[in-house]
Design a protein around this motif. Structure first.
Motif, short mmCIF file in Angstrom:
data_model
loop_
_atom_site.label_atom_id
_atom_site.label_comp_id
_atom_site.label_asym_id
_atom_site.label_seq_id
_atom_site.Cartn_x
_atom_site.Cartn_y
_atom_site.Cartn_z
N TYR A 48 0.82 -1.21 0.00
CA TYR A 48 0.00 0.00 0.00
C TYR A 48 0.86 1.27 0.00
O TYR A 48 0.40 2.33 -0.40
N ILE A 49 2.08 1.13 0.49
CA ILE A 49 2.97 2.29 0.56
C ILE A 49 4.36 1.88 0.07
O ILE A 49 5.00 1.00 0.65
N THR A 50 4.83 2.52 -0.99
CA THR A 50 6.19 2.26 -1.46
C THR A 50 7.17 3.05 -0.60
O THR A 50 6.80 4.04 0.04
N ILE A 51 8.42 2.64 -0.63
CA ILE A 51 9.43 3.37 0.14
C ILE A 51 9.63 4.78 -0.41
O ILE A 51 9.92 5.72 0.34
N GLU A 52 9.43 4.94 -1.73
CA GLU A 52 9.57 6.27 -2.33
C GLU A 52 8.47 7.21 -1.84
O GLU A 52 8.74 8.38 -1.54
N LEU A 53 7.25 6.70 -1.74
CA LEU A 53 6.15 7.52 -1.24
C LEU A 53 6.35 7.85 0.24
O LEU A 53 6.12 8.99 0.67
N PHE A 54 6.79 6.87 1.00
CA PHE A 54 7.03 7.08 2.43
C PHE A 54 8.15 8.10 2.64
O PHE A 54 8.07 8.95 3.53
#
Length: 442
Positions: free
Chosen positions: A212-218
């Motif tokens: 649900y959450i990529t490391i890039e988005l986080f």
């Protein structure tokens, strides 16, 4: 009208909402008519400009609790999708939180969480998770106008954390070029970030919400919070590090070494007053704190290229290897171990103590040393040998800086690498200036 201008209009319409007359106190926002958001170009970014003269001690902004993004408002919003989360605190119930009860794949996450799950997260972890999900919800999010005005990941391109996580071009070489203290700071920030990401990821996996959450988005969400959080005491905070909020529009105030605006937090929300008078077309600033360029780069992604009175040099890596076990124990027992710095004005008292301890074989039994720690002695008895060692350290740093100043004038064909090297070069120039000034005074 550009896309960014349209987003700004949406933000202003959202934040000036007045559909909450039943609430006492009202959650009305206030943005002075003497302010405008202005683009100051590639190096200045967006800031707040005075459209007419502004007096000293004048209220210029008030952002009410309803529009502050922090642990309390996040939990309140999540509770709108989760009947199991019962909130009784008056602080929560006084918030203006309109909902159209739309349900999507992201509100399913909220439905799966219990209050304990939320309170077990630090404020940083909770807000990072929440902003990631709300950004993906788009039009369904109450916070869309605010999220749309948050910076892009490209706005943090000078931050060493970004280089490392996103593995930008030449990132390994760039990290090696950093001054040692900056590299250590970068490593610490990286550990904080990865710890937060892993905890949030584990929580989502536990609830069967994978990918649900990529490391890039986080990373984008985490950096937005890290670079824009403002101190605010919150009733649910477990530690002082949890006492912060994001305040829309206030985050357009750029950093200055001097306090040019003051903040007051009360039942009306987050209020900003001027501490200086401003003339028309002057930019307004807010001090983020007494931070060196090293700190500003690692935490926020920028430096003050001309003058930053808070610049310092950490010389711990020169002093610590010289200490024996007995001296280390003494420094630790008296809370003087590590973090030895100097500024253009000279060495810190902490550094003075460490240099004095190096001259004592049995520091625990030294009356001279105790006199220094207790403020009875000015430490002049240690000054001669301390100055000799300090000069030796300064010469080593000066040599390193002279060999690294070329970075500020890098001509790499790879423009992003060139710009990052120039930022690193500024750090070395800052260090060189401090060393020369301190050496002249010895």
């Amino acid at each position: 009208m550009s896309i960014q201008d349209k987003k700004l209009v949406s933000l202003l319409e959202w934040i000036k909402n007045t559909n909450d007359e039943q609430l006492k106190p009202s959650s009305h926002s206030y943005i002075s008519s003497k302010l405008e958001v202005k683009d100051y170009g590639i190096n200045g970014g967006r800031g707040i400009n005075a459209t007419s003269n502004i007096n000293r001690s004048e209220l210029i902004l008030r952002i009410p609790p309803s529009f502050l993004l922090n642990t309390n408002t996040v939990i309140t919003h999540i509770s709108k999708y989760n009947d199991s989360i019962k909130l009784s605190e008056p602080y929560y119930t006084s918030l203006y939180t309109p909902y159209n009860n739309l349900s999507d794949k992201f509100t399913k996450v909220y439905e799966s969480l219990c209050l304990t799950d939320l309170l077990n997260l630090t404020s940083f972890q909770l807000l990072s998770l929440y902003i990631c999900l709300e950004k993906q919800r788009g039009e369904n999010s109450f916070w869309k106008p605010f999220i749309d005005m948050l910076p892009d990941i490209s706005d943090f391109k000078y931050t060493p954390l970004i280089w490392k996580v996103n593995q930008v071009s030449n990132y390994e070489k760039l990290l090696l070029l950093l001054p040692k203290s900056t590299k250590q700071h970068t490593d610490n920030v990286y550990k904080r970030f990865m710890n937060d990401y892993e905890i949030v990821e584990n929580l989502l996996h536990k609830k069967d919400f994978k990918n649900y959450i990529t490391i890039e988005l986080f990373l984008w969400s985490w950096m937005c919070i890290n670079s824009r959080c403002l101190y605010m005491t919150l009733p649910q905070s477990k530690t002082s590090a949890d006492n912060f909020t994001l305040a829309p529009y206030v985050d357009f105030l750029n950093h200055s070494c001097e306090d040019q605006c003051s903040i007051k937090v009360d039942g009306l929300g987050f209020q900003v007053f001027t501490t200086n008078s401003y003339s028309k077309d002057q930019q307004l600033y807010l001090s983020y704190g007494p931070h060196s360029n090293d700190f500003l780069l690692c935490e926020y992604g920028f430096v003050l290229p001309y003058e930053n009175k808070w610049n310092d040099i950490n010389i711990s890596n020169f002093i610590l290897p010289l200490l024996d076990n007995n001296q280390i124990d003494f420094l630790k027992d008296n809370d003087y171990y590590d973090n030895y710095t100097l500024t253009a004005q000279g060495i810190s008292f902490r550094t003075e103590v460490a240099l004095a301890v190096l001259q004592e074989q049995n520091p625990q039994s030294s009356r001279k040393l105790q006199a220094l720690l207790n403020g009875i002695s000015d430490g002049s008895v240690y000054k001669y040998k301390s100055d000799l060692l300090l000069i030796e350290i300064l010469e080593k740093i000066i040599h390193t800086c002279n060999n690294s100043l070329y970075l500020e004038y890098s001509d790499d064909e790879d423009i992003p690498t060139r710009e990052r090297k120039r930022i690193i070069g500024i750090l070395y120039r800052n260090m060189l200036d401090i060393c020369k000034q301190v050496k002249e005074k010895l």
